[in-house]
Scaffold this active site. Structure first.
Site, PDB file in Angstrom:
ATOM      1  N   HIS A  58       7.066 -23.313  -4.766  1.00  0.00           N
ATOM      2  CA  HIS A  58       6.194 -22.449  -5.379  1.00  0.00           C
ATOM      3  C   HIS A  58       4.997 -22.099  -4.358  1.00  0.00           C
ATOM      4  O   HIS A  58       3.998 -22.802  -4.247  1.00  0.00           O
ATOM      5  CB  HIS A  58       5.605 -23.134  -6.502  1.00  0.00           C
ATOM      6  N   ASN A  92       3.687 -12.396  -7.285  1.00  0.00           N
ATOM      7  CA  ASN A  92       2.703 -11.695  -7.943  1.00  0.00           C
ATOM      8  C   ASN A  92       1.830 -11.364  -6.429  1.00  0.00           C
ATOM      9  O   ASN A  92       0.484 -11.494  -6.396  1.00  0.00           O
ATOM     10  CB  ASN A  92       1.637 -12.526  -8.574  1.00  0.00           C
ATOM     11  N   GLU A 143       7.191 -16.478 -10.678  1.00  0.00           N
ATOM     12  CA  GLU A 143       6.607 -17.053 -11.809  1.00  0.00           C
ATOM     13  C   GLU A 143       6.484 -16.127 -12.723  1.00  0.00           C
ATOM     14  O   GLU A 143       5.550 -15.317 -12.403  1.00  0.00           O
ATOM     15  CB  GLU A 143       5.366 -18.166 -11.612  1.00  0.00           C
ATOM     16  N   HIS A 177       5.190 -19.859 -15.598  1.00  0.00           N
ATOM     17  CA  HIS A 177       3.683 -20.213 -15.887  1.00  0.00           C
ATOM     18  C   HIS A 177       3.180 -20.365 -17.214  1.00  0.00           C
ATOM     19  O   HIS A 177       3.027 -19.253 -17.678  1.00  0.00           O
ATOM     20  CB  HIS A 177       2.704 -19.449 -15.008  1.00  0.00           C
ATOM     21  N   ASP A 285       2.083 -24.788  -5.161  1.00  0.00           N
ATOM     22  CA  ASP A 285       1.291 -23.734  -5.625  1.00  0.00           C
ATOM     23  C   ASP A 285       0.362 -23.269  -4.652  1.00  0.00           C
ATOM     24  O   ASP A 285      -0.842 -22.954  -5.072  1.00  0.00           O
ATOM     25  CB  ASP A 285       0.804 -23.986  -6.995  1.00  0.00           C
ATOM     26  N   HIS A 289      -7.219 -18.372  -1.244  1.00  0.00           N
ATOM     27  CA  HIS A 289      -8.302 -17.157  -1.249  1.00  0.00           C
ATOM     28  C   HIS A 289      -9.456 -17.740  -0.123  1.00  0.00           C
ATOM     29  O   HIS A 289      -9.486 -18.665   0.023  1.00  0.00           O
ATOM     30  CB  HIS A 289      -8.849 -17.281  -2.554  1.00  0.00           C
TER      31      HIS A 289
END
Ligand code: DOR
Ligand code: ZN
EC number: 3.5.2.3
Length: 420
Positions: A58, A92, A143, A177, A285, A289
């Site tokens: 992930h 995503n 996810e 998720h 995960d 950013h």
């Protein structure tokens, strides 16, 4: 006369059962264990703990228009520097991976930049071409957002049911998720926790499990509470940040610790450790950013934290402190994820994938300025960790003592790829 010539010989490798042996590797695969061979390169492992390379199932490698956060090069260098030799990228991206063409472009981008093994998941949206992406080599689906998060809209239950049916028909793995969102614009980490509460996560996990057709391959991403782990009808993934951090460790409005699902309170974090044996997979995960993006008022800060490089090092520190067994770390970071994804496992037996990370005896502390992610910060700053000194991908030494020596990108397609 020595019987065989190998590409690489790992000498004096201690397996988790304590047996010491020499491992001979040819063509990226273990050929002999314990046999005397001549090799082009030899690494003496006697002063290391040798782990099979981790499979981080992930990660958000960003890239494309989000390359200022991370790209495939920086993200996978960060992976190998943390003992991860295979990453599974989430769809995503901007734009999301919803068509075979976008998936193929993503595979190309990764193939040009990655330094280790990689796989790409297909985005799950009602109008996505699931079959086309499965045939183009998607590893798994999701996810799947059963709740909104960064760069992902939440799906309603009826859409989810229909999408699960399509994924089940293909024989694919759905990764989900699951959360309940009941508040917006939180001002603090505690409010963020209340807006996406642990009880709501457990309820969402239960509901999603009921939607899945009997026998479907189902995987729950980043569960953050013991109740969610108990509610899961499928494989269970937990992140290092939910195991090692609580929101009480940070100033109330620290945006760096904002993540979905949220960090919980200290009691909830401790209770999650009590489920250690029920956890199938630890995955990072990794969701970088930039500091600039995080340097805004809490209510508008993006959720997500980097973690690919610190995942195994934090767990190894817990092993050295006697909290968990080495075997459990190998199972949850390498063998179970490989099994769930249908990949050949890395390990110590003939036929195993020759991916390894060699860990020294000493504990150090995490220093974000020494990590390789582009985002340049870590919520684990100062935590105890054990970083690998050397990392081997496909039988080739790719990383040693802080330096990348060689890139070994390898695309790992899912099971649908064979249909083409
Ligand atoms: O905090 C999160 N950030 N959770 C997710 O599910 C997505 C991720 C991201 O991509 O930034
Ligand atoms: Zn997620």
């Amino acid at each position: 006369m020595l019987p065989v010539t190998a590409d690489l010989l790992l000498r004096n490798v201690a397996s988790p059962t304590g047996r010491r042996a020499d491992i001979a590797v040819t063509g990226g695969v273990v050929r002999h264990v314990g046999a005397a061979v001549r090799a082009d390169e030899t690494i003496d492992c006697s002063r290391f703990t040798c782990l099979p390379g981790a499979v981080d199932m992930h990660v958000h490698m960003r890239g494309g228009v989000q390359a200022d956060k991370e790209d495939w090069r920086s993200g996978t260098v960060s992976a190998v520097a943390g003992g991860v030799t295979l990453v599974v990228d989430q769809p995503n991206t901007v734009p999301p991976i919803t068509t075979p063409d976008r998936l193929r472009a993503r595979i190309r981008e990764a193939g040009e930049q990655a330094v280790c093994g990689f796989a790409i998941n297909a985005g799950v949206l009602p109008d996505a071409d699931l079959t086309g992406m499965w045939k183009a080599g998607a590893m798994a689906f999701g996810e799947t957002f059963a709740a909104p998060s960064s760069y992902g809209e939440g799906l309603d239950l009826e859409s989810l049911r229909a999408l699960f049916a399509r994924i089940h028909t293909l024989g694919g793995l759905a990764t989900v998720h699951a959360e309940e969102v009941c508040g917006t614009a939180p001002e603090t980490l505690a409010e963020h926790d209340r807006a996406r509460p642990g009880e709501g996560e457990a309820r969402a996990v239960g509901r999603v499990g009921e939607l899945a057709p009997v026998g479907m391959r189902l995987h729950f991403c980043h569960l953050s509470t013991a109740a969610s782990v108990r509610a899961a009808r499928g494989s269970v993934e937990v992140t290092p940040h939910h195991l090692f951090l609580s929101y009480e460790d940070f100033d109330p409005d620290n945006t760096l610790a904002r993540v979905n699902p949220p960090l919980r309170d200290e009691a909830t974090r401790r209770a999650l450790w009590s489920c250690w044996d029920a956890i199938d997979v630890i995955a990072s995960d990794h969701a970088p950013h930039t500091l600039a993006e995080k340097s805004v008022p809490f209510r508008s800060a993006p959720s997500g934290i980097p973690g690919i490089e610190t995942m195994v090092p934090l767990l190894m520190a817990a092993v050295y402190r006697g909290r968990i067994s080495l075997l459990s770390v190998i199972e949850k970071t390498s063998w179970r994820p490989s099994e769930i994804l249908g990949l050949p496992r890395a390990g110590f037996e003939p036929g195993d994938r020759a991916d390894y990370a060699l860990y020294p005896d000493e504990l150090t502390r995490i220093d974000a300025s020494r990590l390789h992610t582009k985002c340049g910060w870590s919520p684990f700053e100062g935590s105890e960790a054990v970083f690998p000194e050397e990392v081997i991908v496909g039988g080739v030494r790719v990383y040693a003592h802080g330096d990348l020596l060689e890139a070994r990108p390898r695309f790992c397609p899912g099971k649908g790829y064979l249909l083409q």
